[in-house]
Structures are given as C-alpha cells and as structure tokens.
Scaffold this active site. Structure first.
Site, PDB file in Angstrom:
ATOM      1  N   ARG A  56       0.828  -1.208   0.000  1.00  0.00           N
ATOM      2  CA  ARG A  56       0.000   0.000   0.000  1.00  0.00           C
ATOM      3  C   ARG A  56       0.860   1.255   0.000  1.00  0.00           C
ATOM      4  O   ARG A  56       0.467   2.290  -0.497  1.00  0.00           O
ATOM      5  CB  ARG A  56      -0.920  -0.006   1.216  1.00  0.00           C
ATOM      6  CG  ARG A  56      -2.253  -0.624   0.871  1.00  0.00           C
ATOM      7  CD  ARG A  56      -3.233  -0.443   1.956  1.00  0.00           C
ATOM      8  NE  ARG A  56      -2.597  -0.739   3.244  1.00  0.00           N
ATOM      9  CZ  ARG A  56      -3.233  -0.791   4.393  1.00  0.00           C
ATOM     10  NH1 ARG A  56      -4.502  -0.559   4.449  1.00  0.00           N
ATOM     11  NH2 ARG A  56      -2.603  -1.079   5.503  1.00  0.00           N
ATOM     12  N   LYS A 163       1.596 -18.247   7.708  1.00  0.00           N
ATOM     13  CA  LYS A 163       0.763 -18.547   8.872  1.00  0.00           C
ATOM     14  C   LYS A 163       0.387 -17.242   9.566  1.00  0.00           C
ATOM     15  O   LYS A 163       1.076 -16.263   9.361  1.00  0.00           O
ATOM     16  CB  LYS A 163       1.499 -19.476   9.829  1.00  0.00           C
ATOM     17  CG  LYS A 163       2.759 -18.852  10.451  1.00  0.00           C
ATOM     18  CD  LYS A 163       3.195 -19.604  11.658  1.00  0.00           C
ATOM     19  CE  LYS A 163       2.757 -18.936  12.915  1.00  0.00           C
ATOM     20  NZ  LYS A 163       3.522 -17.763  13.313  1.00  0.00           N
ATOM     21  N   HIS A 193       7.616 -22.219   8.656  1.00  0.00           N
ATOM     22  CA  HIS A 193       9.049 -22.101   8.363  1.00  0.00           C
ATOM     23  C   HIS A 193       9.896 -23.088   9.172  1.00  0.00           C
ATOM     24  O   HIS A 193      11.025 -23.367   8.810  1.00  0.00           O
ATOM     25  CB  HIS A 193       9.545 -20.657   8.504  1.00  0.00           C
ATOM     26  CG  HIS A 193       9.788 -20.217   9.909  1.00  0.00           C
ATOM     27  ND1 HIS A 193       8.786 -19.800  10.735  1.00  0.00           N
ATOM     28  CD2 HIS A 193      10.922 -20.114  10.642  1.00  0.00           C
ATOM     29  CE1 HIS A 193       9.284 -19.467  11.918  1.00  0.00           C
ATOM     30  NE2 HIS A 193      10.588 -19.650  11.889  1.00  0.00           N
ATOM     31  N   LYS A 197      13.614 -25.703   8.274  1.00  0.00           N
ATOM     32  CA  LYS A 197      14.873 -25.734   9.027  1.00  0.00           C
ATOM     33  C   LYS A 197      15.561 -27.077   8.792  1.00  0.00           C
ATOM     34  O   LYS A 197      14.942 -28.132   8.890  1.00  0.00           O
ATOM     35  CB  LYS A 197      14.612 -25.539  10.529  1.00  0.00           C
ATOM     36  CG  LYS A 197      14.188 -24.117  10.887  1.00  0.00           C
ATOM     37  CD  LYS A 197      13.986 -23.978  12.388  1.00  0.00           C
ATOM     38  CE  LYS A 197      13.283 -22.681  12.754  1.00  0.00           C
ATOM     39  NZ  LYS A 197      14.133 -21.521  12.817  1.00  0.00           N
ATOM     40  N   GLU A 231      12.117 -18.795  23.475  1.00  0.00           N
ATOM     41  CA  GLU A 231      12.703 -17.572  22.902  1.00  0.00           C
ATOM     42  C   GLU A 231      13.072 -16.635  24.040  1.00  0.00           C
ATOM     43  O   GLU A 231      12.332 -16.545  25.028  1.00  0.00           O
ATOM     44  CB  GLU A 231      11.672 -16.876  22.014  1.00  0.00           C
ATOM     45  CG  GLU A 231      11.343 -17.660  20.781  1.00  0.00           C
ATOM     46  CD  GLU A 231      10.339 -16.900  19.915  1.00  0.00           C
ATOM     47  OE1 GLU A 231      10.784 -16.059  19.127  1.00  0.00           O
ATOM     48  OE2 GLU A 231       9.135 -17.129  20.069  1.00  0.00           O
ATOM     49  N   ASP A 250       0.264 -18.975  17.704  1.00  0.00           N
ATOM     50  CA  ASP A 250       1.467 -18.495  17.045  1.00  0.00           C
ATOM     51  C   ASP A 250       2.520 -19.602  16.878  1.00  0.00           C
ATOM     52  O   ASP A 250       3.227 -19.642  15.885  1.00  0.00           O
ATOM     53  CB  ASP A 250       2.049 -17.348  17.892  1.00  0.00           C
ATOM     54  CG  ASP A 250       3.199 -16.633  17.210  1.00  0.00           C
ATOM     55  OD1 ASP A 250       3.020 -16.254  16.034  1.00  0.00           O
ATOM     56  OD2 ASP A 250       4.264 -16.460  17.831  1.00  0.00           O
ATOM     57  N   HIS A 255       4.317 -24.865  14.437  1.00  0.00           N
ATOM     58  CA  HIS A 255       5.697 -25.352  14.595  1.00  0.00           C
ATOM     59  C   HIS A 255       5.814 -26.539  15.562  1.00  0.00           C
ATOM     60  O   HIS A 255       6.455 -27.533  15.252  1.00  0.00           O
ATOM     61  CB  HIS A 255       6.598 -24.231  15.102  1.00  0.00           C
ATOM     62  CG  HIS A 255       6.479 -22.947  14.319  1.00  0.00           C
ATOM     63  ND1 HIS A 255       6.256 -22.924  12.969  1.00  0.00           N
ATOM     64  CD2 HIS A 255       6.576 -21.644  14.689  1.00  0.00           C
ATOM     65  CE1 HIS A 255       6.207 -21.669  12.549  1.00  0.00           C
ATOM     66  NE2 HIS A 255       6.399 -20.868  13.580  1.00  0.00           N
ATOM     67  N   LYS A 355       7.826 -16.880  25.259  1.00  0.00           N
ATOM     68  CA  LYS A 355       8.662 -15.702  24.998  1.00  0.00           C
ATOM     69  C   LYS A 355       9.267 -15.270  26.318  1.00  0.00           C
ATOM     70  O   LYS A 355       8.738 -15.564  27.383  1.00  0.00           O
ATOM     71  CB  LYS A 355       7.819 -14.578  24.413  1.00  0.00           C
ATOM     72  CG  LYS A 355       7.161 -14.967  23.094  1.00  0.00           C
ATOM     73  CD  LYS A 355       7.364 -13.916  22.042  1.00  0.00           C
ATOM     74  CE  LYS A 355       6.715 -14.300  20.733  1.00  0.00           C
ATOM     75  NZ  LYS A 355       7.676 -14.596  19.665  1.00  0.00           N
TER      76      LYS A 355
HETATM   77  C1  BG6 Z   1       7.099 -17.282  14.116  1.00  0.00           C
HETATM   78  C2  BG6 Z   1       6.299 -16.676  15.229  1.00  0.00           C
HETATM   79  O1  BG6 Z   1       6.323 -18.162  13.357  1.00  0.00           O
HETATM   80  O2  BG6 Z   1       8.197 -17.993  14.666  1.00  0.00           O
HETATM   81  C3  BG6 Z   1       7.164 -15.770  16.100  1.00  0.00           C
HETATM   82  O3  BG6 Z   1       5.233 -15.919  14.676  1.00  0.00           O
HETATM   83  C4  BG6 Z   1       8.376 -16.514  16.579  1.00  0.00           C
HETATM   84  O4  BG6 Z   1       6.433 -15.255  17.206  1.00  0.00           O
HETATM   85  C5  BG6 Z   1       9.089 -17.185  15.416  1.00  0.00           C
HETATM   86  O5  BG6 Z   1       9.236 -15.568  17.197  1.00  0.00           O
HETATM   87  C6  BG6 Z   1      10.211 -18.071  15.898  1.00  0.00           C
HETATM   88  O6  BG6 Z   1      10.932 -18.511  14.789  1.00  0.00           O
HETATM   89  P1  BG6 Z   1      12.453 -18.923  14.931  1.00  0.00           P
HETATM   90  O7  BG6 Z   1      12.807 -19.417  13.562  1.00  0.00           O
HETATM   91  O8  BG6 Z   1      13.200 -17.699  15.346  1.00  0.00           O
HETATM   92  O9  BG6 Z   1      12.491 -19.977  15.987  1.00  0.00           O
END
Ligand code: BG6
Length: 517
Positions: A56, A163, A193, A197, A231, A250, A255, A355
């Site tokens: 945008r 996602k 993602h 990995k 994290e 999330d 994951h 987190k």
């Molecule tokens: C994302 C989440 O899919 O994965 C984030 O939305 C998270 O909140 C992230 O921080 C973690 O990914 P990675 O590859 O850093 O473990």
C-alpha cells in the site's frame, strides 16, 4: 510428485514471476529477498526471473530496488555464498502500489504482469506470495481469480500462504473451502518455516537412515518426549498482532505440532510429498483429544511479568506496545498429551513454548526408560537417565546422554555426553528456512508445506483448549518473571516423582525482582 529430499543434485526451476503481496513488510526484507539472492548466487534460480512487489505504501520501483538492495546487503555474512553483483540482481524487481482490498487494483495488476511477461520473456508461470495479514487471504485469492490471474492455461500458478492459516478450526476450514473453490490443493503452499529448518528435516534422516534409533523409538523404550521452543525475546514490535494470537496459535498449532508429527510418525512408504504428509496426518489423527474439563490439568498457560536481568529492567508483557494492559493472552504454553497408536500408547508427550525465557533454544528430548535393574546403587539417583536431544537451534546438533564409570576405585557412575554439532561440518553452510522453502515452491515440491487436512486436524486438537480458555475465566494465566523458565506449575505436568523439564540453562531474572501478574 517426487520430493527433492529424494534428489542429491540441485535443479534449476523453470522461468517465473514472483508476485509478493505485502512486499514492504519485514518478512520480504529480512527473509525473502536474502533467501532469493542466496539461491541466485548458488545458481538455483530460474534462468529468467522477475519479482513484483506489491504494497500500500506509495514508492517507485527505484525506491523499492534500493530497499531490497539494502536488505540483501545487510543480510550477508562471511558464510553467504559467493556474492554476485547485488545491483544487477535487484534490477529484476519492480513495484506496484495499490490497496489490496479494492477490486479495481487487480485489473492494473493483471496489465502489469502481462507487460512484464512480454518485456522480459519470462513466460507464463507465476507464484503469488501472501505476506499480508491473514484477513487479506480470501480477498486476494478471489480478486486474482476474478481477473484471470489464477488461471493456469499458460503456465503454473502457485500460492504461498503465510501462517496463521485461520485462527481456529472453523475459520481454517472455511479458508480452505474458499481457496479450494478457486484453485487446487496442489497449488497451495502453506508455509510453516520450521519445516524449512535443516535440523527439523534431519529428524527424518536421523530416524530413518540409521538402524540404531528406530528399534528403540516406541513405548517399550521411551518414557516420555519433550519438545521445547524457547525464545529469549519478548513480542518486540508485534504486540498488536501477538495480543490477538498468543503462543497457542502463534507457535503450537504449527511449529510445535509439526515437530511432534515428525518425531512420532511411522516411516513413510516413500519420499513422496504425500507419503510423508500422510504419516504426519496419521499422528495428528491419533492425538488423544483433551477434554475441556481436563484443560486445566493438561495445559498450563503463562504470561511474562516485569523483572530485572543483571540489573536491566525488562518490562512485563502488559507494558509492551500494542498490548492491552489487562491482557490475558498467553506468552507461554505447556501441554501434556498422548498419541493413541500402537507405537506411542501410554507415552506422554510434553510441548512448551514461550517468549522471554532465559535463552533461545528449540529441541526435542527423547527420554529413555531406565534400565530394569540398576546395579550401581547409591552412586547417584539409582536410575539410568538416557536422553537423546535433537537440537533444532541454535548450535544445531544431536546430543546423547548416558552413564559411564568415573575413572578410579569402585563403580562411581557419571552421566556424560556424546555430542555432534552441525557446525563441525565446517564447509557446509546451513541454508535459511525461507531459502529452502522458496526453492521448493519453485520446483512445485509440497513435502515441507502443511496440507489442508493436517492444518484442520491440528486446529481440531486445539479446539477444546481454545474453548476452555474462552468459556472458563477461572482457568489461570500464571505470571512468570521475564528471564525464567515459565510458570512453576508447568513442572506439575511432568510428574510427581521429582521429574522436571530439561532446563538447558539457568533462570536469568534476579530473584528479588519477581512480581505477580
Ligand atoms: C514465528 C512466530 O512463526 O516464529 C514468532 O510468529 C516466533 O512469534 C518465530 O518468534 C520463531 O521462529 P524462529 O525461527 O526464530 O524460531
């Protein structure tokens, strides 16, 4: 289709145009452009390739190219593949600004795409990447279809969806139905993602390329499995998004459950994309449903509170930008569940993510049952404690823990490590997850993408948890000080006889700084 896991030699994808919706966002600069550039440097991009960014924000193609150039340059490390001329590379990019919710803009988009196809003779293949908020997915898909851009008569059309894919079972199902009314499942690439990995994929190789693990990989020898994705960062600049999402949506729905699927699945009959995804689906279908009334016992949610770490004051979640000051959104979740099948009946699985924990680490820990009779009484816990730890990140590798005799008189037993680090394969660069996944989409390989049925089954499993949290405000959100390993009650999940989660490092927060939620 045959998966590229099956192939050792890399092939060049066919010529194509990549259209990125939401191209001015972080994802494009931090992940997509560096990934595409890296593929180009390894000669893994199509001979002819054009990228059209859509957003945008009003900006010229020149501005967009400068932005992409900076993004690539700042991503380069000494391990990056040989750097080609970045300026020349970004000349394949162009930019188009329009409001993606207004149908008129799509006619303009169609003209632009036709123009690029003529001027760069790139052919008819197009990949659309949805790097937008999920609320846009349906409107983008229907609008593309309306102007004929989803039509495959002159080349393939593939759709990459970020996602979260839905926010619960019902919405995910509805989104799948809408997409299926416009395109085939073989055109949809739902990104998770974590599946890109290297070490997540290595779970398959480790399990199925070696004869020594598989015989032990079942209820007869395994006492429990833990999967952790911790994290150390907070929600950073994503408070607004995160407060409507929370850790369950999330991280767990995608994951963590995918990692559980790969850890628990049966050997696939082949390396075909569907053969592998069928086995993951079977694991999800075997998840023992958690009853709403058991949620409090089997699921612990938490939210980080303020603390100080080595004298530095860390704000609690409710003080983050974009977060409601009375928010009950979970920044931590731990779940105990069972997989009701022949292999895993009775073996508890524990997953947790959070987190602002003390460190960033993702790992799968397989705990083996102790030896039936421990000869070396009185030397430690009177039990053997064998663990296989698959470290997904950082310091990717595999660690085996087992008992050995300490040198000297008597039989003093010590738990020792056998440790493999990916980084010891020194000439091998670990490609980023996005680099790998983009390449797979270009080749049309769906192995590392979530299928419609898998996504829906994962949401279905989480539905009672979502319902219980919504319907029963008495279920606690436990506070945990930023820099600690989450709420204390999460240890209760593991068991009563002194067992705890594996803690890869100590709590960081200064104890006197702890405060209540
Ligand atoms: C994302 C989440 O899919 O994965 C984030 O939305 C998270 O909140 C992230 O921080 C973690 O990914 P990675 O590859 O850093 O473990």
């Amino acid at each position: 289709m045959e998966s590229i896991i099956n192939k050792s030699r890399m092939e060049k994808p066919d010529n194509l145009i990549l259209v990125i919706f939401g191209a001015t966002g972080d994802l494009t600069s931090r992940k997509l452009m560096p990934g595409i550039y890296s593929l180009r440097c390894q000669n893994m991009m199509p001979e002819k390739f054009s990228l059209l960014g859509i957003g945008r924000t009003v900006m010229t193609t020149e501005d967009f190219r400068a932005r992409m150039r900076d993004a690539i340059v700042s991503s380069l490390t000494e391990k990056s593949p040989d750097t080609g001329p970045v300026d020349e590379f970004v000349s394949c990019c162009s930019y188009y600004s329009f409001d993606m919710i207004s149908p008129e803009g799509y006619q303009g988009l169609k003209k632009l795409v036709d123009g690029i196809r003529k001027s760069s003779s790139v052919g008819g293949n197009i990949i659309f990447y949805y790097a937008t908020p999920p609320s846009m997915y349906e409107i983008i898909s229907t609008s593309l279809s309306r102007v004929g851009l989803a039509d495959q008569k002159d080349g393939f059309r593939r759709f990459i969806i970020e996602k979260p894919f839905g926010y619960d079972y019902v919405s995910a199902r509805k989104l799948n139905q809408t997409m299926h009314s416009l395109m085939g499942e073989d055109q949809i690439f739902r990104i998770d993602h974590y599946l890109g990995k290297e070490t997540v994929q290595n779970l398959l190789v480790m399990r199925f390329a070696n004869g020594i693990f598989e015989p032990l990989w079942n209820r007869n020898y395994v006492s429990r499995i833990e999967i952790t994705s911790a994290e150390n960062l907070g929600v950073e600049r994503r408070g607004g998004y995160y407060d409507n999402s929370g850790a369950l949506r999330d991280m767990v729905q995608n994951h963590l459950l995918q990692m559980a699927g790969l850890t628990a699945m049966e050997p696939p009959s082949s390396l075909d994309a569907d053969a592998i995804r069928n086995e993951v689906l079977k694991v999800f279908q075997s998840l023992q449903p958690i009853r709403e009334e058991d949620v409090e016992k089997q699921v612990i949610r938490g939210q980080y509170t303020s603390s100080t770490i080595r004298g530095e004051c860390i704000p609690g979640y409710r003080y983050e930008k974009g977060v409601d000051t009375h928010s009950r959104t979970e920044t931590y979740v731990a779940i105990k569940f069972f997989i009701n099948n022949w292999r895993w009946g009775g073996v508890p699985f524990f997953i947790r993510t959070g987190k602002r924990l003390p460190t960033r680490v993702t790992e799968v820990v397989v705990h083996f049952k102790p030896s039936p009779h421990y000869l070396f009484q009185g030397t430690k816990n009177n039990k053997s404690d064998n663990q296989l730890i698959i470290r997904i990140q950082p310091d990717e590798g595999i660690l085996m823990k087992f008992d050995m005799k300490e040198p000297g008189a008597g039989f003093k037993v010590k738990n020792v490590n056998m440790d493999f680090h990916y980084k010891d394969l020194s000439d091998i660069r670990v490609p980023s997850a996005y680099e790998r996944l983009l390449y797979d989409v270009m080749l049309g390989d769906q192995t590392l993408f979530s299928r419609d049925d898998t996504i829906e089954t994962a949401w279905k499993f989480l539905e009672p948890i979502q319902n219980a949290w919504k319907n029963n405000p008495a279920i606690k959100v436990y506070g945990y000080p930023a820099g600690t390993w989450g709420p204390e009650p999460s240890n209760r999940l593991i068991g009563d006889d002194g067992l705890t989660w594996r803690y890869p490092c100590k709590n960081l927060a200064d104890e006197e700084s702890y405060c209540e939620l």
